[in-house]
Write a protein that holds these residues in place. Structure first.
Motif: not given
Length: 333
Positions: A185-212
């Motif tokens: 369960l992540t909590v984000s704050a996308h204040f910018a269009e190019a947020s550093g949180q975008i790749p973090r979310i992408a990595g966690l989504k990939m992990a969630a899919e691969d590790f069930d």
């Protein structure tokens, strides 16, 4: 590339230099709306920037470097500026730091202002996700380094320094699976269009899919603290199994800790708790919080060296540096 002259703008727009001067100085009373729009369009098409010393000859070097940051109140910005200053000050450069407030229009105005100031080079923590927003730097032969956040279509020879956010988050997902967690369960704050949180979310989504694992994100932009409190508690109660709560940026952690305190939620007993970034205070919370930590000062120093090399070499070509993310292992998960 030679800078566009006011005479060229006047010729292209089919008006006098006096008209262009009046437009630049905001004197529109004797100017029709049609002429005003034509001048504005021509200035944009020719990429014309009236410099602060537009009536003077450009000096060979201003010894000024521009730094655009998304949020000057964020400790990240202060640490970044410290690293940059450590390199540029001894080299004889002054830093003009501007706060874009994570707004695209402010970012563009600030960039134009740095052109007017004849900055020798520009460092940007980008708000825009598109490289085209910064392409004018190369068009004007102004060295550029982008820092921290990812942008689309950036040429490979444009300077860039960032952290391995996506890979770090994927590895974190593997760790959580090994520790028996079922939910992220992540909590984000996308204040910018190019947020550093975008790749973090992408990595966690990939992990969630691969590790069930089940992945769920709460985006807080534009919402009140009360709203976050309600949504976070609702999500924690709804998710079945062991849940890890992850703050995707340092300032969000304060809010999560306050909510946990109000609702008597303990970590790691009730939920796991992890956060990005750290300024040495979270180790005093219970027995410490599990962290994914960036070396922000190092990021600033490397970016400054890239820019300095471009300035000295009279080039706008540089390269990419990806810094590792440090895992600070604490018993909060």
């Amino acid at each position: 590339m030679r800078a566009t002259k006011i005479s060229q703008v006047a010729k292209a727009a089919g008006v006098s230099q006096t008209t262009i001067s009046r437009y630049l100085n905001g004197k529109y009373s004797k100017m029709s709306e049609k002429t005003r729009q034509k001048v504005a369009r021509t200035i944009k098409e020719l990429n014309y920037v009236p410099t602060a010393s537009a009536r003077q000859l450009r000096q060979s070097s201003s010894h000024v470097v521009g730094l655009l940051v998304g949020d000057v109140a964020n400790t990240f910005s202060c640490l970044l500026a410290k690293g940059i200053d450590d390199v540029l000050k001894p080299a004889g450069y002054d830093i003009v730091m501007m706060n874009t407030n994570n707004l695209l229009d402010v970012e563009q105005r600030s960039l134009q202002r740095l052109f007017e100031l004849q900055a020798d080079g520009i460092l940007i923590q980008p708000d825009s996700i598109n490289y085209s927003s910064f392409a004018a730097c190369r068009q004007r032969d102004v060295p550029l380094v982008l820092i921290d956040r990812e942008v689309k279509d950036q040429p490979q020879d444009i300077g860039k320094v960032t952290s391995a956010n996506q890979d770090a988050c994927y590895h974190l997902g593997r760790i959580l699976k090994q520790k028996g967690y079922q939910n992220i369960l992540t909590v984000s704050a996308h204040f910018a269009e190019a947020s550093g949180q975008i790749p973090r979310i992408a990595g966690l989504k990939m992990a969630a899919e691969d590790f069930d694992l089940l992945y769920y994100n709460i985006e807080t932009k534009g919402e009140s603290d009360k709203w976050l409190q309600r949504e976070l508690i609702k999500a924690i109660h709804r998710l079945r199994g062991k849940t890890a709560v992850i703050s995707l940026m340092g300032p969000v952690l304060f809010k999560i800790l306050d909510i946990f305190r109000q609702f008597n939620i303990h970590f790691p007993e009730d939920v796991g708790l992890i956060s990005f970034d750290d300024w040495d205070w979270s180790k005093y919370v219970q027995n410490g919080i599990y962290l994914l930590k960036q070396d922000v000062e190092l990021m600033g120093r490397i970016a400054a060296r890239k820019l300095l090399n471009q300035i000295k070499g009279k080039t706008t070509q540089s390269d990419l540096t990806i810094l590792p993310v440090e895992f600070v292992k604490k018993p909060s998960i």
